[in-house]
Scaffold this active site. Structure first.
Site, PDB file in Angstrom:
ATOM      1  N   ARG A  59       0.767  -1.118   0.032  1.00 20.19           N
ATOM      2  CA  ARG A  59       0.027   0.135  -0.014  1.00 20.19           C
ATOM      3  C   ARG A  59       0.719   1.277  -0.040  1.00 20.19           C
ATOM      4  NH1 ARG A  59      -2.273   1.810   4.571  1.00 20.19           N
ATOM      5  NH2 ARG A  59      -2.676  -0.230   5.215  1.00 20.19           N
ATOM      6  N   TYR A 112     -16.079  15.447 -15.923  1.00 17.21           N
ATOM      7  CA  TYR A 112     -16.584  13.920 -15.725  1.00 17.21           C
ATOM      8  C   TYR A 112     -17.528  13.798 -14.751  1.00 17.21           C
ATOM      9  CZ  TYR A 112     -16.208   9.029 -14.666  1.00 17.21           C
ATOM     10  OH  TYR A 112     -16.499   7.788 -14.606  1.00 17.21           O
ATOM     11  N   ASP A 184      -6.874  17.831 -14.927  1.00 17.72           N
ATOM     12  CA  ASP A 184      -7.224  16.486 -15.299  1.00 17.72           C
ATOM     13  C   ASP A 184      -6.735  16.341 -16.685  1.00 17.72           C
ATOM     14  OD1 ASP A 184      -8.424  13.889 -16.394  1.00 17.72           O
ATOM     15  OD2 ASP A 184      -9.811  13.687 -14.987  1.00 17.72           O
ATOM     16  N   LYS A 209      -7.421   4.970 -19.605  1.00 21.36           N
ATOM     17  CA  LYS A 209      -7.795   5.269 -20.850  1.00 21.36           C
ATOM     18  C   LYS A 209      -6.574   5.262 -21.820  1.00 21.36           C
ATOM     19  CE  LYS A 209     -11.872   6.172 -18.942  1.00 21.36           C
ATOM     20  NZ  LYS A 209     -11.682   6.185 -17.608  1.00 21.36           N
TER      21      LYS A 209
HETATM   22  C1  3LM Z   1     -15.788   7.789 -19.049  1.00 18.80           C
HETATM   23  N1  3LM Z   1     -14.238   8.176 -17.242  1.00 18.80           N
HETATM   24  O1  3LM Z   1     -16.221   7.044 -19.965  1.00 18.80           O
HETATM   25  P1  3LM Z   1     -11.355   5.794 -13.543  1.00 18.80           P
HETATM   26  N2  3LM Z   1     -11.000  11.652 -15.135  1.00 18.80           N
HETATM   27  C2  3LM Z   1     -11.532  11.806 -16.277  1.00 18.80           C
HETATM   28  C3  3LM Z   1     -12.580  10.330 -16.860  1.00 18.80           C
HETATM   29  O2  3LM Z   1     -12.845  10.419 -18.279  1.00 18.80           O
HETATM   30  C4  3LM Z   1     -12.365   9.417 -15.735  1.00 18.80           C
HETATM   31  C5  3LM Z   1     -12.118   9.539 -14.583  1.00 18.80           C
HETATM   32  C6  3LM Z   1     -11.334  10.641 -14.516  1.00 18.80           C
HETATM   33  C7  3LM Z   1     -15.065   7.441 -17.987  1.00 18.80           C
HETATM   34  C8  3LM Z   1     -15.437   6.350 -17.365  1.00 18.80           C
HETATM   35  S1  3LM Z   1     -17.953   6.003 -16.776  1.00 18.80           S
HETATM   36  C9  3LM Z   1     -18.470   4.963 -15.521  1.00 18.80           C
HETATM   37  C10 3LM Z   1     -16.216   5.333 -17.272  1.00 18.80           C
HETATM   38  C11 3LM Z   1     -11.439  12.818 -17.441  1.00 18.80           C
HETATM   39  C12 3LM Z   1     -13.429   8.217 -16.370  1.00 18.80           C
HETATM   40  C13 3LM Z   1     -12.034   8.622 -13.704  1.00 18.80           C
HETATM   41  O3  3LM Z   1     -11.625   5.722 -12.109  1.00 18.80           O
HETATM   42  O4  3LM Z   1      -9.926   5.404 -14.086  1.00 18.80           O
HETATM   43  O5  3LM Z   1     -12.791   5.464 -14.354  1.00 18.80           O
HETATM   44  O6  3LM Z   1     -11.253   7.369 -14.015  1.00 18.80           O
HETATM   45  O7  3LM Z   1     -15.601   9.116 -19.191  1.00 18.80           O
END
Ligand code: 3LM
Length: 409
Positions: A59, A112, A184, A209
């Site tokens: 961790r 987001y 971000d 992503k």
């Molecule tokens: C999406 N987005 O489909 P994770 N910041 C940005 C993001 O696009 C996302 C996160 C943070 C999407 C996920 S929606 C249920 C699926 C600009 C995620 C969060 O925790 O790794 O999913 O990231 O837009």
């Protein structure tokens, strides 16, 4: 050879890892051990006191995680980086570490869906106020800053509508006031944009992503100064969220990163052609793509992004039902959330990624309820366009479009 003298493409492959320190293994060893043995109580005590760099417990970090973090810090032009179990793990670990009850955050209007949800349901519940301001006109930011403002937060381009924020202009203002500025950078990746070089203090990513790139992992990144990152690691990540990445995902992310530059070039090339096609379609009302000459912030895109990216937001010249019908008619492009994968993915933010907003909130946050979001993948661009074309023709013209794709079934 000093790493930052090398080109980006070289650094995605070599930075932070020396095969000769690892029996010559080109691929870094995967560390899955949850704990690390000490040779004495004294050595363990010194590790906990920070007096040696012995690993303690996963961790708190592992050797392969550290290699990945060095590579990401190098790519983001940051002193340090931290990888987490998800993008939300990165955002929450960082923000919980930086704010206290009574503080205020200024955030751009379009975010987001789960980031918005965290701000609304997480931060607000614990006494941190969030003021949503249209940061695409940064000259008005100062009017909203109070002595309680601790952080300015934005995405650029924003998810899902592709609004840009002038990172250098916002950074100039936050510096004047001594406020931290967090960006971000998920849609761009460090290959297309380096917010820290533009003046931001902290960068976060959903590494799920483009950084991972293959839709086979969930991970996040925070990058920034060594001092802030140590605080986030030891406090936000270790004690508050515990959003720790697994050793398997460290290995997958390290592998994905090696081709980031090659994949991003093709995502951008394909997206530019797809946007050009959509622009000529009589069935498409509006396209938000930073690479189009009529994109409202095209100049800013050229100034701060090396290429316009692989994400397109657009609206059809029709009802919401027709938009849904169009997505349902696609044969190659998959209806799925997430983005930056090899596969082209399309989704309807109002009912999927941004369903955390009410209809009223969507409008107030500049997100059109009929918007569709397309993550242009790495398939041959002609096949992507043919699929869009046959689905549009099927919905609006009774199906006289390209039917060649049924061969896929
Ligand atoms: C999406 N987005 O489909 P994770 N910041 C940005 C993001 O696009 C996302 C996160 C943070 C999407 C996920 S929606 C249920 C699926 C600009 C995620 C969060 O925790 O790794 O999913 O990231 O837009």
């Amino acid at each position: 050879m000093k790493s930052n003298k090398l080109h980006f493409a070289t650094r995605t492959i070599h930075s932070g890892y020396d095969p000769h320190q690892n029996h010559g293994a080109l691929t870094p060893p995967m560390h899955t051990s949850s704990t690390f043995a000490f040779n004495s109580v004294e050595q363990g005590g010194a590790a906990f006191a920070g007096d040696n760099d012995h690993y303690i417990y996963s961790r708190l970090g592992t050797p392969s995680q550290q290699q990945l973090e060095q590579r990401l810090a190098d790519l983001e032009e940051a002193e340090a980086a931290l990888v987490t179990a998800s993008g939300m793990g990165a955002i929450t670990s960082a923000i919980w570490s930086l704010v206290e009850p009574g503080d205020e955050i200024i955030a751009d209007k379009s975010l987001y869906g789960c980031t918005f949800s965290f701000f609304e349901h997480g931060l607000k519940k614990f006494g941190v106020a969030v003021n949503y301001v249209d940061l695409s006109t940064p000259q008005f930011l100062s009017e909203h800053i109070t002595d309680k403002t601790k952080l300015v937060y934005t995405e650029s381009p924003s998810n899902p509508n592709m609004r840009l924020v002038d990172i250098a202009a916002v950074a100039k203002i936050t510096r004047q006031y001594g406020i931290k500025f967090m960006v971000d950078n998920t849609f761009c990746t460090p290959y297309l944009q380096n917010p820290i070089a533009l003046g931001a203090d902290i960068v976060v990513h959903s590494a799920t992503k483009y950084l991972g790139g293959h839709g086979d992992l969930i991970a996040g990144v925070v990058a920034g100064s060594a001092e802030v990152l140590l605080h986030i690691r030891q406090y936000g990540l270790k004690d508050m969220t515990g959003a720790v990445i697994s050793g398997h995902d460290v290995a997958l992310l390290m592998r994905g990163l090696k081709t980031l530059h090659v994949r991003m070039d093709r995502h951008c090339e394909n997206a530019q052609k797809v946007a050009g096609y959509l622009q000529t379609s009589p069935y498409v009302k509006q396209i938000n793509y930073p690479g189009l000459a009529n994109f409202p912030q095209a100049e800013l895109a050229k100034k701060q992004m090396r290429q316009p990216g692989g994400m397109i937001a657009f609206e059809l010249n029709g009802s919401r039902e027709q938009a849904a019908d169009f997505v349902n008619q696609l044969e190659l492009i998959l209806c799925a959330v997430s983005l930056g994968d090899t596969e082209s993915l399309i989704q309807h933010p109002a009912s999927m990624t941004h369903s955390t907003y009410t209809e009223e909130e969507l409008i107030a946050h500049l997100i059109s309820p009929s918007l569709l979001r397309l993550s242009v993948g790495l398939e041959h661009v002609d096949d992507i366009i043919a699929d869009l074309d046959q689905a549009l023709e099927s919905v609006f013209n009774g199906g006289s479009g390209n039917k060649g794709l049924s061969a896929l079934a």
